[in-house]
Design a protein around this motif. Structure first.
Motif, PDB file in Angstrom:
ATOM      1  N   CYS A  18       4.259   0.144 -27.579  1.00 21.18           N
ATOM      2  CA  CYS A  18       5.251  -0.696 -26.909  1.00 21.18           C
ATOM      3  C   CYS A  18       6.607  -0.007 -27.074  1.00 21.18           C
ATOM      4  O   CYS A  18       6.680   1.118 -27.581  1.00 21.18           O
ATOM      5  CB  CYS A  18       5.280  -2.089 -27.521  1.00 21.18           C
ATOM      6  SG  CYS A  18       5.943  -2.095 -29.190  1.00 21.18           S
TER       7      CYS A  18
ATOM      8  N   HIS B 142      -0.537  -0.846 -29.856  1.00 30.14           N
ATOM      9  CA  HIS B 142      -1.141  -2.192 -29.789  1.00 30.14           C
ATOM     10  C   HIS B 142      -2.498  -2.117 -29.099  1.00 30.14           C
ATOM     11  O   HIS B 142      -2.626  -1.529 -28.015  1.00 30.14           O
ATOM     12  CB  HIS B 142      -0.267  -3.115 -28.944  1.00 30.14           C
ATOM     13  CG  HIS B 142       0.986  -3.570 -29.613  1.00 30.14           C
ATOM     14  ND1 HIS B 142       0.998  -4.509 -30.602  1.00 30.14           N
ATOM     15  CD2 HIS B 142       2.284  -3.216 -29.412  1.00 30.14           C
ATOM     16  CE1 HIS B 142       2.248  -4.739 -30.980  1.00 30.14           C
ATOM     17  NE2 HIS B 142       3.053  -3.947 -30.279  1.00 30.14           N
TER      18      HIS B 142
ATOM     19  N   CYS C 222       4.809  -6.516 -35.250  1.00 29.66           N
ATOM     20  CA  CYS C 222       5.706  -5.620 -34.512  1.00 29.66           C
ATOM     21  C   CYS C 222       6.938  -6.403 -34.051  1.00 29.66           C
ATOM     22  O   CYS C 222       6.830  -7.578 -33.693  1.00 29.66           O
ATOM     23  CB  CYS C 222       4.966  -5.040 -33.313  1.00 29.66           C
ATOM     24  SG  CYS C 222       5.920  -3.809 -32.418  1.00 29.66           S
TER      25      CYS C 222
ATOM     26  N   CYS D 129       8.375  -6.343 -31.373  1.00 33.27           N
ATOM     27  CA  CYS D 129       8.331  -6.736 -29.953  1.00 33.27           C
ATOM     28  C   CYS D 129       7.802  -8.158 -29.779  1.00 33.27           C
ATOM     29  O   CYS D 129       7.918  -8.723 -28.694  1.00 33.27           O
ATOM     30  CB  CYS D 129       7.464  -5.766 -29.160  1.00 33.27           C
ATOM     31  SG  CYS D 129       5.709  -5.907 -29.524  1.00 33.27           S
TER      32      CYS D 129
ATOM     33  N   ARG E 229       4.626  -9.061 -29.903  1.00 32.88           N
ATOM     34  CA  ARG E 229       3.218  -9.113 -29.468  1.00 32.88           C
ATOM     35  C   ARG E 229       2.327  -9.193 -30.703  1.00 32.88           C
ATOM     36  O   ARG E 229       2.534  -8.448 -31.661  1.00 32.88           O
ATOM     37  CB  ARG E 229       2.855  -7.863 -28.648  1.00 32.88           C
ATOM     38  CG  ARG E 229       3.600  -7.782 -27.333  1.00 32.88           C
ATOM     39  CD  ARG E 229       3.229  -6.541 -26.539  1.00 32.88           C
ATOM     40  NE  ARG E 229       4.009  -6.490 -25.314  1.00 32.88           N
ATOM     41  CZ  ARG E 229       5.176  -5.842 -25.177  1.00 32.88           C
ATOM     42  NH1 ARG E 229       5.672  -5.151 -26.196  1.00 32.88           N
ATOM     43  NH2 ARG E 229       5.824  -5.873 -24.036  1.00 32.88           N
TER      44      ARG E 229
HETATM   45 ZN    ZN Z   1       5.174  -3.873 -30.305  1.00 31.89          ZN
END
Ligand code: ZN
Length: 458
Positions: free
Chosen positions: A278, A285, A338, A340, A342
């Protein structure tokens, strides 16, 4: 996003998918866009529901798995935890080769089956089937992961990939489609001469694709060449590398040369995208909603930070379930969550196929992955093959033939003809027959090795 791109994404693309019967791809994409952000417990529950369903389906409908479970004294309800999965026999590539027909659901409608085969660079070529449902899920998964790198439907795209010499001419339908949808700029890594690489750079500057997809090794070589030439280089927004191991040195070289972040990816023909980076670039991922991934060390699960062999169970292919398939690559888990957001688990330090470029007769450079795809995988009977080049004008095919007979006359003729097609006439070809070609201790499989290619840009 410009108006025309929006028009393609929101109107033309859905219409085209609806017309071709592939509209379900959009349903999968919406689902995957949502499930990537599920709380970890909910994602795990979804994965386990699908895992139970595929194991149960395989046991009830597929003769091969009924016999695997019966021999081990197992029934599907015995599988409740990650550790329980270890008691299910691993599916080797040679098992798929030997049991193709009994691994297929005998009642699955033939018109909803897709046949495919792997390239030869990972050791043993494999033929297999998947359902049309799986095709839609694969395409949606690919698009989700492409979007992480900055691509979206309706945008231009470029790939530095292998393209077969014998690609058929486009049909009139494809020609019309190419007038409506942005085309993919295809830069062919099967033949990379200095002149062609300068031309690639010009084409990229003209076409201006936001994202480039490339074989890791091919793009590193292209970057090294452009750097050596000192020419101005096209700068995309993002670069997806795949199909080969990306070394930290190559990542640095590519990012510096093209001025764009690299989103590395693990994928394969059997399962399409398996994992990718990502925007935080801290491990890859997993495509967890479609694949149950184990990392194992012998008969136990790998601990965090420990390297393990990647074992894949396809959760969405009911036509020909692949349960505990040994991919041939290794990786380790990344702990924690993470930034991000996710919840898809992450892996890192992937070691898989290693392919060098091979130098052809007019100093052309030919990508090892492309050679594997367009020469070796055309003949599954070849088994394992390794290409070694230690001097200019000469290559050695090392053939792991096991109990099989060495190559037949027609195989030798095919190899000569194809090798000359890609590497040029006059190249000397030698053969060496061995029982098997082992993976390296690190888990890597070296498909092609050339000490000649490495010297070119040093
Ligand atoms: Zn990520």
């Amino acid at each position: 996003m410009p108006v025309y791109q929006q028009f393609v994404k929101q109107i033309l693309n859905p219409l085209d998918l609806w017309r071709s019967g592939d509209y379900a791809e959009i349903r999968y994409l919406k689902e995957f866009e949502r499930t990537q952000f599920l709380p970890p417990d909910e994602l795990r529950e979804l994965v386990w529901q699908r895992l139970h369903h595929i194991i149960d389906t395989a046991y009830r409908r597929i003769p091969y798995y009924k016999s695997v479970f019966d021999r081990a004294g197992l029934v599907p309800s015995d599988i409740k935890t990650d550790t329980d999965m270890l008691s299910v026999q691993i599916l080797e590539k040679r098992d798929v080769q030997a049991n193709l027909q009994t691994m297929l659901d005998p009642e699955f409608p033939k018109n909803r089956l897709i046949f495919d085969k792997t390239g030869g660079s990972t050791g043993t070529p494999v033929n297999y089937y998947y359902s049309i449902e799986r095709k839609w899920a694969r395409q949606a998964a690919m698009l989700r992961h492409d979007r992480w790198a900055g691509y979206d439907v309706g945008q231009r795209f470029a790939s530095l990939w292998g393209a077969a010499r014998d690609m058929p001419a486009p049909s009139w339908k494809q020609k019309i489609k190419s007038l409506i949808f942005p085309k993919t700029l295809q830069l062919n890594s099967i033949r990379m001469t200095p002149e062609l690489m300068l031309e690639f750079n010009k084409q990229l500057k003209r076409y201006r694709p936001p994202v480039i997809l490339a074989y890791a090794n091919a793009l590193a070589l292209f970057a090294a060449f452009l750097k050596q030439q000192g020419v101005s280089v096209y700068r995309p927004k993002g670069i997806i590398t795949s199909a080969e191991v990306l070394t930290p040195e190559d990542r640095k070289l590519i990012e510096e040369t093209f001025g764009a972040p690299v989103f590395n990816r693990l994928g394969c023909r059997e399962f399409s995208v398996i994992a990718s980076e990502c925007e935080h670039h801290n491990g890859m991922h997993l495509m967890a909603e479609g694949l149950y991934i184990e990392l194992i060390r012998g008969s136990r699960l790998a601990e965090t930070d420990e390297t393990g062999e990647i074992i894949v169970t396809d959760l969405l292919n009911e036509a020909m379930p692949m349960i505990r398939y040994r991919l041939g690559d290794t990786a380790s888990w990344v702990a924690g969550t993470c930034s991000c957001g996710r919840s898809l688990p992450r892996i890192n330090n992937v070691a898989g196929r290693v392919t060098d470029f091979i130098v052809g007769m007019d100093n052309r450079l030919c990508s090892g992955v492309a050679l594997a795809t367009f020469i070796v995988s055309k003949r599954p009977s070849f088994g394992q093959i390794q290409i070694i080049q230690e001097e200019y004008g000469k290559i050695l095919y090392r053939v792991g033939c096991g109990q099989n007979k060495p190559l037949q006359q027609h195989d030798l003729e095919f190899l000569r003809e194809q090798t000359e097609l890609y590497l040029g006439k006059g190249i000397t070809i030698d053969y060496e027959y061995v029982d098997s070609i082992p993976h390296e201790a690190s888990g890597k499989f070296i498909f092609s090795k050339s000490t000649v290619a490495r010297k070119i840009f040093q």
